[in-house]
Design an enzyme around this catalytic site. Structure first.
Site, PDB file in Angstrom:
ATOM      1  N   HIS A   1      20.210 -27.181 -17.342  1.00  0.00           N
ATOM      2  CA  HIS A   1      21.331 -26.499 -16.701  1.00  0.00           C
ATOM      3  C   HIS A   1      22.666 -27.194 -16.948  1.00  0.00           C
ATOM      4  O   HIS A   1      23.717 -26.619 -16.710  1.00  0.00           O
ATOM      5  CB  HIS A   1      21.085 -26.310 -15.199  1.00  0.00           C
ATOM      6  CG  HIS A   1      21.205 -27.550 -14.371  1.00  0.00           C
ATOM      7  ND1 HIS A   1      20.120 -28.314 -14.013  1.00  0.00           N
ATOM      8  CD2 HIS A   1      22.278 -28.150 -13.822  1.00  0.00           C
ATOM      9  CE1 HIS A   1      20.525 -29.326 -13.275  1.00  0.00           C
ATOM     10  NE2 HIS A   1      21.833 -29.244 -13.140  1.00  0.00           N
TER      11      HIS A   1
ATOM     12  N   ASP B   1      13.644 -27.396 -16.799  1.00  0.00           N
ATOM     13  CA  ASP B   1      15.033 -27.859 -16.726  1.00  0.00           C
ATOM     14  C   ASP B   1      15.249 -29.111 -17.564  1.00  0.00           C
ATOM     15  O   ASP B   1      15.965 -30.025 -17.171  1.00  0.00           O
ATOM     16  CB  ASP B   1      15.453 -28.115 -15.274  1.00  0.00           C
ATOM     17  CG  ASP B   1      16.975 -28.193 -15.116  1.00  0.00           C
ATOM     18  OD1 ASP B   1      17.681 -27.672 -15.987  1.00  0.00           O
ATOM     19  OD2 ASP B   1      17.443 -28.805 -14.130  1.00  0.00           O
TER      20      ASP B   1
ATOM     21  N   SER C   1      23.412 -35.140 -12.523  1.00  0.00           N
ATOM     22  CA  SER C   1      22.373 -34.285 -13.081  1.00  0.00           C
ATOM     23  C   SER C   1      22.086 -34.636 -14.534  1.00  0.00           C
ATOM     24  O   SER C   1      22.990 -34.735 -15.360  1.00  0.00           O
ATOM     25  CB  SER C   1      22.810 -32.828 -12.993  1.00  0.00           C
ATOM     26  OG  SER C   1      21.750 -31.983 -13.305  1.00  0.00           O
TER      27      SER C   1
END
Length: 476
Positions: A116, A146, A219
């Site tokens: 993402h 992911d 992230s």
């Protein structure tokens, strides 16, 4: 007396220093780990050109009140507020930007991050600790886990040490390095809160839960154990506000590296597939199916022609283990099946009609896209069962064919009674009642009339093509 007081004060001071030293000795020292690992942690930024569109004249953007949102799992909000530079024609062209982290896993420049972080990017820039910037090539990405694999040009680049996420224990110290809000190489620490955690809509990743402070920009960054080995990729947080609230989730390195190796070899990821729809076994369902305790994955639907159907798995079976690995929560099953190679054979331990059996199933390959079951047509002649408070009719041959059913009845009306209390609706299809297959409206009426009182009874219902078991009790 003064001498006695001084002696007591001295003794107390020594005792306090001793306690402080003991506590300090028990706390981990992360300095060496950070010095060793930081050079391989990178900042990742992306750019994505958006279609031109009209932009309102006001410069203020309407930001939603995140505090008012219910608790949800979120991917980090790396996507910043879109920039709106003027295009040559005088209008405005939007350019979305994102910011995240990553880490180098090979000296020749392979980098791991989250899918993402780089999704839909037109340009991916990797910034190294020496502030140099390199454009990265996307080798492949996998939205289901992911995970994304990038490649930058280089030789002799600093790399992280890879650890075994399956060896992690709850309570173990871990540390994250990343770029929250763009602050490069920020370090936060905490402990493992849980392993094998399942999240909504994330069926194929047994997440590592921690209390490490993670925020937007972290992230895709690494999660280290005390040995300085990467054991996970920081991926999601549980939040009401959009910021850190003490619940962080990382993708285990065992999962990430399996994905990375497949992406490197073929650019895509293949996963094992059973071809079933499952649901949780709660206390009432456990009682209904004759289980000692709530555990396992209840098979609510078996897809026609799928691996489970070919292997003899049936609706109403409760899967207790796969290849000897116990299934406590239903969400454990997709994790275990997903890592199996298509074509391999798995042994399932199931409970069927109160008896345990073993089945051997050849694992299939997870399809790219799911398929929805067909809808229903208008039913015909009605029959009713006042015991449950529903009116039902038999399915037509066309409906049975479209739904891949041998029998069943469809609800045409829900009246006052147990059916209304448990949420049944007109259009629901009932295929099983009290562990008995319903092949006709007559069978349904007979089974409904013989239902026990004050004991959990199960019912299998199809709603909009999706099957699930529900339970209820009939009062005296």
């Amino acid at each position: 007396m003064p001498s006695l007081k001084r002696s007591f004060s001295t003794l107390l001071a020594i005792l306090l220093l001793s306690v402080a030293a003991s506590v300090h000795a028990q706390l981990p020292d992360f300095t060496g780990l950070v010095e060793q690992a930081s050079p391989a942690v990178v900042n990742i930024s992306t750019r994505q050109k958006m279609p031109e569109r009209a932009v309102s004249g006001g410069s203020q953007l309407n930001i939603p009140d995140l505090e008012g949102l219910p608790p949800i799992f979120r991917e980090f909000f790396e996507r910043s507020i879109p920039q709106t530079p003027r295009s040559p024609g005088g209008g405005r062209q939007r350019e979305a930007q994102s910011l995240g982290s990553g880490f180098i896993i090979s000296e020749d420049g392979y980098v791991l991050t989250n899918n993402h972080v780089i999704a839909d990017a037109d340009e991916i820039i990797v910034r190294l600790p020496d502030r140099s910037e390199l454009e990265a090539k996307l080798i492949g990405s996998d939205p289901r886990s992911d995970v994304a694999l990038l490649k930058i040009e280089g030789k002799g680049l600093p790399t992280v040490k890879l650890g075994k996420s399956e060896d992690l224990k709850v309570g173990e110290w871990v540390l994250a390095i990343g770029s929250p809000f763009g602050f490069d190489h920020s370090v936060t620490a905490g402990i493992i809160s849980a392993t094998g955690r399942s999240l909504p809509n994330e069926s194929y990743v047994p997440f590592i839960q921690t209390d490490v402070a993670i925020n937007p920009g972290n992230s895709g960054g690494p999660l280290f154990n005390l040995a300085g080995e990467v054991v996970g990729i920081n991926s999601q947080i549980f939040t009401r506000s959009g910021g850190f609230m003490g619940l962080s989730f990382a993708i285990p390195m065992s999962v990430a590296m399996d994905v990375a190796e497949q992406l490197k070899a073929s650019g895509k990821v293949s996963r094992g597939w059973l071809g079933v729809v499952i649901q949780e076994v709660n206390k009432d369902l456990a009682e209904s199916f004759g289980l000692e305790r709530p555990a396992g994955a209840l098979v609510a639907q078996v897809l026609e022609g799928g691996p489970a159907a070919k292997g003899g798995l049936m609706v109403g079976d409760v899967i207790l283990s796969l290849d000897g690995k116990p299934i406590i929560m239903s969400a454990d099953l997709p994790h275990l099946v997903g890592v199996l190679k298509p074509g391999s054979t798995a042994e399932l331990d199931v409970v069927r009609e109160g008896s345990r059996k073993k089945l051997r199933v050849t694992i299939g390959a997870l399809p790219e896209d799911g398929q929805e079951l067909a809808g229903m047509a208008t039913p015909g002649v009605e029959r009713s069962s006042n015991r449950l408070g529903v009116k039902v009719v038999e399915l037509t041959d066309e409906q049975k064919k479209s739904l891949d059913l041998q029998g069943g009845v469809v609800i045409t009306e829900v009246q006052e009674g147990p059916a209304m209390l448990i949420g049944l609706r007109a259009g629901d299809v009932i295929t099983h009642l009290n562990n008995q297959a319903i092949d006709s409206a007559k069978t349904f009426t007979e089974v409904a009339q013989g239902l026990p009182k004050n004991r959990s009874v199960s019912m299998r219902v199809l709603r909009q093509g999706r099957a699930s078991f529900i339970t209820f009790k009939l009062a005296e």
